[in-house]
Motif scaffolding. Structure first.
Motif, PDB file in Angstrom:
ATOM      1  N   PHE A   1      -6.178  -7.824  -4.056  1.00  0.00           N
ATOM      2  CA  PHE A   1      -7.455  -6.913  -4.350  1.00  0.00           C
ATOM      3  C   PHE A   1      -8.466  -7.949  -3.470  1.00  0.00           C
ATOM      4  O   PHE A   1      -9.431  -7.513  -2.604  1.00  0.00           O
ATOM      5  CB  PHE A   1      -7.821  -6.449  -5.453  1.00  0.00           C
ATOM      6  N   ASP A   2      -8.633  -9.201  -4.095  1.00  0.00           N
ATOM      7  CA  ASP A   2      -9.851 -10.294  -3.888  1.00  0.00           C
ATOM      8  C   ASP A   2      -9.529 -10.678  -2.444  1.00  0.00           C
ATOM      9  O   ASP A   2     -10.479 -10.678  -1.774  1.00  0.00           O
ATOM     10  CB  ASP A   2      -9.863 -11.384  -4.579  1.00  0.00           C
ATOM     11  N   LEU A  62      -5.104   0.437  -4.180  1.00  0.00           N
ATOM     12  CA  LEU A  62      -4.866  -0.366  -5.029  1.00  0.00           C
ATOM     13  C   LEU A  62      -5.885  -0.646  -6.108  1.00  0.00           C
ATOM     14  O   LEU A  62      -5.342  -0.993  -7.312  1.00  0.00           O
ATOM     15  CB  LEU A  62      -4.936  -1.875  -4.138  1.00  0.00           C
ATOM     16  N   GLY A  63      -7.215  -0.396  -5.786  1.00  0.00           N
ATOM     17  CA  GLY A  63      -7.876  -0.631  -7.137  1.00  0.00           C
ATOM     18  C   GLY A  63      -7.618   0.429  -8.284  1.00  0.00           C
ATOM     19  O   GLY A  63      -7.546  -0.093  -9.420  1.00  0.00           O
ATOM     20  N   CYS A  91      -8.261  -2.562   5.402  1.00  0.00           N
ATOM     21  CA  CYS A  91      -8.425  -3.308   4.124  1.00  0.00           C
ATOM     22  C   CYS A  91      -9.262  -2.229   3.320  1.00  0.00           C
ATOM     23  O   CYS A  91      -8.680  -2.117   2.137  1.00  0.00           O
ATOM     24  CB  CYS A  91      -9.366  -4.447   4.197  1.00  0.00           C
ATOM     25  N   THR A 125       0.865  -1.209   0.005  1.00  0.00           N
ATOM     26  CA  THR A 125       0.053   0.177  -0.055  1.00  0.00           C
ATOM     27  C   THR A 125       0.853   1.268   0.048  1.00  0.00           C
ATOM     28  O   THR A 125       0.537   2.211  -0.696  1.00  0.00           O
ATOM     29  CB  THR A 125      -0.868  -0.084   1.030  1.00  0.00           C
ATOM     30  N   SER A 130      -6.549   0.096   1.906  1.00  0.00           N
ATOM     31  CA  SER A 130      -5.592  -0.310   1.096  1.00  0.00           C
ATOM     32  C   SER A 130      -6.471  -0.779  -0.443  1.00  0.00           C
ATOM     33  O   SER A 130      -5.677  -0.393  -1.513  1.00  0.00           O
ATOM     34  CB  SER A 130      -4.973  -1.941   1.447  1.00  0.00           C
ATOM     35  N   LEU A 131      -7.666  -0.951  -0.445  1.00  0.00           N
ATOM     36  CA  LEU A 131      -8.412  -1.150  -1.556  1.00  0.00           C
ATOM     37  C   LEU A 131      -8.409   0.217  -2.380  1.00  0.00           C
ATOM     38  O   LEU A 131      -8.435  -0.045  -3.636  1.00  0.00           O
ATOM     39  CB  LEU A 131      -9.838  -1.776  -1.300  1.00  0.00           C
ATOM     40  N   LEU A 157      -1.931  -8.542  -8.317  1.00  0.00           N
ATOM     41  CA  LEU A 157      -2.741  -7.341  -7.811  1.00  0.00           C
ATOM     42  C   LEU A 157      -4.130  -7.800  -7.699  1.00  0.00           C
ATOM     43  O   LEU A 157      -4.667  -7.622  -6.686  1.00  0.00           O
ATOM     44  CB  LEU A 157      -2.505  -6.376  -8.796  1.00  0.00           C
ATOM     45  N   VAL A 158      -4.668  -8.633  -8.625  1.00  0.00           N
ATOM     46  CA  VAL A 158      -6.136  -9.005  -8.377  1.00  0.00           C
ATOM     47  C   VAL A 158      -6.350  -9.875  -7.184  1.00  0.00           C
ATOM     48  O   VAL A 158      -7.137  -9.840  -6.537  1.00  0.00           O
ATOM     49  CB  VAL A 158      -6.593  -9.657  -9.684  1.00  0.00           C
ATOM     50  N   MET A 167      -4.601  -1.089 -10.088  1.00  0.00           N
ATOM     51  CA  MET A 167      -4.750  -2.397 -10.479  1.00  0.00           C
ATOM     52  C   MET A 167      -5.523  -2.048 -11.863  1.00  0.00           C
ATOM     53  O   MET A 167      -5.140  -2.886 -13.010  1.00  0.00           O
ATOM     54  CB  MET A 167      -5.494  -3.276  -9.581  1.00  0.00           C
TER      55      MET A 167
END
Length: 288
Positions: free
Chosen positions: A217-218, A168-169, A161, A33, A164-165, A213-214, A172
């Motif tokens: 993310f998941d 990261l979103g 989380c 992150t 971070s999403l 990365l995916v 990504m």
């Protein structure tokens, strides 16, 4: 090797590895992150600190919690029995004037009598008062004493989380944009980049960075949903009296859940780091 011994060995390995894997995973997510965000946000630092402080509070209270044994009240109990015998000798039909009842249970593994409500944890190898469950990821037992810290841990983990999403979103999407545009079927896009299919593609695809990365993310999305739902569920059960500790239920207010400092524990977990509150005057650690 007997089956029972094999299960015990596996559980012992899981008990030792789960907290370490959890710690390494959180450090990895924090590093990713910060690397993607290219800066250290004060909000993110605060959230991470709260996660680790409440984790330590849960572990600290679990390690220091010791049940009340019969030896601690043996003198009082013997005096009551002696008084009852004297009264029975004088008048067998008369009830004793001082009647104090204690409820015990014998723990075969601890080889000692404990005051109820008590339950033995095979992973911590000791008994606890007002036990809820043993959390493998934190490496500690969740009790009535540290339930507030566990709820805060779940909430702050979900918020961390979420942060971070959000970082990261967009990053990504920029990296997998060429894959998304080449596939007009959004259902296939969801399948190809949904966990655990993303993990399988990570092992086979040459473009491992995008699939990694995916996968992260998941995984973060799953942890966010699980921690948020579980934390809300535990808080609701405590407030409504549905929370069960070794067949003992009862409503708890916010002060009983989060300790003597109440909602101020949201900013800093005083009850876990400074001490723990006393519940009903017995069975607990030192008062704050």
């Amino acid at each position: 090797m007997p089956r029972s011994q094999y299960i015990k060995t596996c559980l012992k390995i899981v008990k030792q590895l789960c907290p370490l894997v959890t710690l390494m995973s959180t450090v990895f997510v924090i590093a990713i992150t910060i690397y993607i965000n290219e800066k250290i946000s004060p909000v993110f630092v605060f959230l991470c600190m709260q996660v680790y402080l409440n984790w330590y509070s849960v572990y600290n209270i679990s390690c220091k919690s010791n049940p009340m044994k019969v030896k601690e009240i043996q003198n009082n109990l013997c005096s009551v029995i002696t008084q009852q015998r004297k009264v029975e000798q004088i008048n067998s039909t008369q009830l004793p004037t001082h009647n104090t009842t204690y409820k015990f249970w014998h723990c075969e593994k601890c080889q000692s009598y404990m005051c109820k409500p008590t339950q033995h944890c095979v992973f911590c190898k000791k008994c606890f008062h007002f036990k809820d469950h043993h959390c493998f990821f934190l490496g500690a037992c969740i009790l009535r004493q540290n339930m507030g810290n566990f709820i805060l841990f779940c909430f702050y983990t979900s918020l961390t989380c979420l942060y971070s999403l959000c970082v990261l979103g967009p990053y990504m999407y920029e990296n997998i944009n060429h894959i998304v545009k080449s596939d007009a079927d959004y259902f296939n896009i969801f399948l190809n980049f949904g966990f655990p299919i993303a993990l399988a593609r990570l092992l086979r695809s040459r473009d491992s960075s995008s699939i990694l990365l995916v996968t992260i993310f998941d995984t973060l999305m799953s942890i966010l949903c699980i921690c948020l739902v579980f934390g809300i569920w535990k808080l609701h059960n405590c407030l409504t009296g549905k929370q069960r500790y070794v067949n003992v239920t009862g409503r708890q207010n916010l002060k009983e859940i989060f300790g003597s400092y109440g909602l101020s524990n949201i900013i800093f977990p005083y009850n876990g780091l400074v001490g723990t509150r006393d519940i009903n005057g017995k069975y607990e650690l030192k008062e704050v």
